[in-house]
Design an enzyme around this catalytic site. Structure first.
Site, PDB file in Angstrom:
ATOM      1  N   ASN A 182     -31.451  27.964   7.697  1.00  0.00           N
ATOM      2  CA  ASN A 182     -30.784  28.560   8.584  1.00  0.00           C
ATOM      3  C   ASN A 182     -29.655  29.524   7.085  1.00  0.00           C
ATOM      4  O   ASN A 182     -29.928  30.464   6.490  1.00  0.00           O
ATOM      5  CB  ASN A 182     -29.778  27.994   8.922  1.00  0.00           C
ATOM      6  CG  ASN A 182     -30.505  27.956  10.068  1.00  0.00           C
ATOM      7  OD1 ASN A 182     -31.330  28.556  10.491  1.00  0.00           O
ATOM      8  ND2 ASN A 182     -29.542  26.987  11.118  1.00  0.00           N
ATOM      9  N   GLU A 214     -34.914  19.408   9.492  1.00  0.00           N
ATOM     10  CA  GLU A 214     -34.562  18.993   8.340  1.00  0.00           C
ATOM     11  C   GLU A 214     -33.343  17.675   8.925  1.00  0.00           C
ATOM     12  O   GLU A 214     -32.877  16.826   9.289  1.00  0.00           O
ATOM     13  CB  GLU A 214     -33.159  20.003   7.998  1.00  0.00           C
ATOM     14  CG  GLU A 214     -33.389  20.887   7.357  1.00  0.00           C
ATOM     15  CD  GLU A 214     -32.691  21.917   7.530  1.00  0.00           C
ATOM     16  OE1 GLU A 214     -33.672  22.746   6.441  1.00  0.00           O
ATOM     17  OE2 GLU A 214     -31.610  22.617   7.587  1.00  0.00           O
ATOM     18  N   SER A 224     -26.684  23.242  12.902  1.00  0.00           N
ATOM     19  CA  SER A 224     -27.559  24.474  12.391  1.00  0.00           C
ATOM     20  C   SER A 224     -27.021  24.924  11.180  1.00  0.00           C
ATOM     21  O   SER A 224     -27.255  25.103  10.171  1.00  0.00           O
ATOM     22  CB  SER A 224     -26.987  25.616  13.128  1.00  0.00           C
ATOM     23  OG  SER A 224     -28.040  25.192  14.275  1.00  0.00           O
ATOM     24  N   HIS A 270     -31.820  17.710  12.751  1.00  0.00           N
ATOM     25  CA  HIS A 270     -31.896  19.384  13.035  1.00  0.00           C
ATOM     26  C   HIS A 270     -32.940  19.972  13.152  1.00  0.00           C
ATOM     27  O   HIS A 270     -34.123  20.226  12.409  1.00  0.00           O
ATOM     28  CB  HIS A 270     -31.476  20.286  11.700  1.00  0.00           C
ATOM     29  CG  HIS A 270     -31.346  21.348  11.725  1.00  0.00           C
ATOM     30  ND1 HIS A 270     -31.349  22.563  10.577  1.00  0.00           N
ATOM     31  CD2 HIS A 270     -30.902  21.976  12.942  1.00  0.00           C
ATOM     32  CE1 HIS A 270     -30.943  23.920  11.706  1.00  0.00           C
ATOM     33  NE2 HIS A 270     -30.733  23.226  12.847  1.00  0.00           N
TER      34      HIS A 270
HETATM   35  P1  NAI Z   1     -27.256  26.207  24.570  1.00  0.00           P
HETATM   36  O1  NAI Z   1     -25.247  27.231  24.516  1.00  0.00           O
HETATM   37  O2  NAI Z   1     -28.575  26.936  24.912  1.00  0.00           O
HETATM   38  O3  NAI Z   1     -26.386  24.885  24.857  1.00  0.00           O
HETATM   39  C1  NAI Z   1     -25.024  24.001  24.585  1.00  0.00           C
HETATM   40  C2  NAI Z   1     -25.575  23.184  25.219  1.00  0.00           C
HETATM   41  O4  NAI Z   1     -24.392  22.028  25.122  1.00  0.00           O
HETATM   42  C3  NAI Z   1     -24.527  23.970  27.136  1.00  0.00           C
HETATM   43  O5  NAI Z   1     -25.332  23.102  28.280  1.00  0.00           O
HETATM   44  C4  NAI Z   1     -23.622  23.600  26.658  1.00  0.00           C
HETATM   45  O6  NAI Z   1     -23.035  22.976  28.379  1.00  0.00           O
HETATM   46  C5  NAI Z   1     -23.214  22.110  26.657  1.00  0.00           C
HETATM   47  N1  NAI Z   1     -21.904  21.179  25.778  1.00  0.00           N
HETATM   48  C6  NAI Z   1     -21.180  22.145  25.745  1.00  0.00           C
HETATM   49  N2  NAI Z   1     -19.832  20.435  25.077  1.00  0.00           N
HETATM   50  C7  NAI Z   1     -20.674  19.864  25.535  1.00  0.00           C
HETATM   51  C8  NAI Z   1     -19.810  18.499  26.019  1.00  0.00           C
HETATM   52  N3  NAI Z   1     -18.861  17.980  25.331  1.00  0.00           N
HETATM   53  N4  NAI Z   1     -20.837  17.205  26.191  1.00  0.00           N
HETATM   54  C9  NAI Z   1     -22.338  17.798  26.297  1.00  0.00           C
HETATM   55  N5  NAI Z   1     -22.961  19.275  26.398  1.00  0.00           N
HETATM   56  C10 NAI Z   1     -22.146  19.425  26.005  1.00  0.00           C
HETATM   57  O7  NAI Z   1     -27.224  25.729  22.367  1.00  0.00           O
HETATM   58  P2  NAI Z   1     -28.240  25.542  21.891  1.00  0.00           P
HETATM   59  O8  NAI Z   1     -28.697  26.090  20.447  1.00  0.00           O
HETATM   60  O9  NAI Z   1     -29.051  24.738  22.830  1.00  0.00           O
HETATM   61  O10 NAI Z   1     -27.214  24.717  20.705  1.00  0.00           O
HETATM   62  C11 NAI Z   1     -27.148  23.476  20.722  1.00  0.00           C
HETATM   63  C12 NAI Z   1     -26.925  23.319  19.306  1.00  0.00           C
HETATM   64  O11 NAI Z   1     -28.031  23.025  17.957  1.00  0.00           O
HETATM   65  C13 NAI Z   1     -25.940  24.320  18.347  1.00  0.00           C
HETATM   66  O12 NAI Z   1     -25.361  22.655  17.389  1.00  0.00           O
HETATM   67  C14 NAI Z   1     -26.883  25.023  17.453  1.00  0.00           C
HETATM   68  O13 NAI Z   1     -26.098  25.233  15.583  1.00  0.00           O
HETATM   69  C15 NAI Z   1     -27.481  23.451  16.737  1.00  0.00           C
HETATM   70  N6  NAI Z   1     -29.033  24.388  16.807  1.00  0.00           N
HETATM   71  C16 NAI Z   1     -29.305  25.404  17.473  1.00  0.00           C
HETATM   72  C17 NAI Z   1     -31.295  26.079  17.449  1.00  0.00           C
HETATM   73  C18 NAI Z   1     -31.193  27.203  18.235  1.00  0.00           C
HETATM   74  O14 NAI Z   1     -32.108  27.957  17.889  1.00  0.00           O
HETATM   75  N7  NAI Z   1     -30.850  27.493  19.377  1.00  0.00           N
HETATM   76  C19 NAI Z   1     -31.655  25.326  16.603  1.00  0.00           C
HETATM   77  C20 NAI Z   1     -31.335  24.581  15.818  1.00  0.00           C
HETATM   78  C21 NAI Z   1     -29.809  24.223  16.322  1.00  0.00           C
END
Ligand code: NAI
Length: 282
Positions: A188, A150, A117, A138
């Protein structure tokens, strides 16, 4: 482009994977342990069942999606992937260690993309020997619905990589916007400081959470209030983005709200933990 591996089966990873699978790509979702990966698969089935019950998808459509998706903890399944999209937590060191490993495992032509993000694409790409094949892809939350992708170039991203990912975004029904690398990119940089401001208004007692969200919905014509949006994004993600904006620019206007940090420390992350500014446990 046939096989796509998504790293992280959380909020974003699962929806991104589902979006690719729906368009017929073979998708592997990889997370860190069995409990998390099983929970991710269960969430997929629950979400698809809900669409079936609403008549938005039939059983054959559901099967077509689930048949295309594999859930695993084994990173080696990325060896023959054409593309890896990483959606693990918003932390530079973790992202770098994931990509350093992927760089060794994947075939040389594999494109590596991060759904970060806010973190520098160039900084993450530095963990690999293929910064020309490294890019930001993104998506927005919920990725199954939101049109924007993006497409973010790092310092060394090649034109070819950028073209491939832009075309892929179009192929899955999204609207790509090419963005130069900058903290928070476009959306963002604007959106998360707004959520942060709403958080400060709540902290300083200017209005209630409901009041702030109603005011922004009716006064700015936003479909969703900033606090409900923070709950949807995840307050841990919002905080990580504010911290990146602050550290990268040094500008105090990006200082994270004390309330946001306090809520993250308390595990009140929003929808994903059942409670944030609002209560989702009922
Ligand atoms: P989340 O916390 O829901 O999911 C992250 C997942 O990654 C978890 O299931 C975790 O166990 C897993 N994880 C951690 N380390 C890992 C590894 N080494 N290998 C595989 N899986 C691993 O987080 P979310 O919201 O899905 O965010 C993920 C990414 O997407 C971040 O970089 C965030 O900034 C980005 N993002 C988030 C948005 C949102 O609205 N939540 C929108 C756009 C991008």
């Amino acid at each position: 482009m046939k096989k796509i591996v998504v790293i992280g089966g959380g909020t974003m990873g699962l929806d991104i994977a589902q979006t690719f699978a729906k368009k017929g790509y073979d998708v592997v979702v990889r997370d860190i342990n069995d409990a998390i990966i099983q929970a991710s698969e269960a969430r997929l089935n629950k979400g698809l069942d809900k669409l079936v019950s609403k008549g938005k998808l039939d059983e054959a459509g559901k099967k077509a999606i689930t048949d295309k998706m594999t859930f695993t903890t084994d990173l080696n399944l990325a060896a023959d992937a054409d593309l890896v999209v990483e959606a693990a937590i918003e932390n530079l060191d973790i992202k770098k260690s994931i990509f350093a490993e992927l760089d060794k495992i994947c075939k040389p032509e594999t494109i590596l993309a991060s759904n970060t993000s806010s973190i520098s694409i160039t900084a993450i790409a530095a963990a690999t020997q293929r910064p020309d094949k490294f890019i930001g892809m993104h998506f927005f939350n919920p990725a199954t619905v939101m049109k924007l992708v993006e497409v973010i170039r790092g310092a060394h991203t090649s034109d070819e990589t950028c073209k491939t990912i832009t075309e892929l975004a179009v192929a899955i029904g999204k609207e790509p916007v090419e963005v130069n690398e900058a903290p928070g990119f476009v959306v963002n940089k604007i959106l998360i400081p707004m959520i942060n401001e709403a958080c400060d208004l709540l902290y300083t007692g200017v209005a209630s959470a409901e009041g702030i969200d109603t005011a922004m919905k009716l006064g700015a014509n936003h479909p969703m209030g900033p606090l409900a949006l923070g709950d949807l994004v995840g307050l841990d993600v919002c905080l990580a983005i504010m911290d990146t904006l602050y550290h990268e620019t040094g500008d105090p206007k990006y200082r994270a709200s004390l309330l946001m940090r306090k809520m993250v420390r308390a595990g009140k992350l929003g929808r994903k933990t059942g409670i944030g500014f609002f209560d989702y446990r009922k």
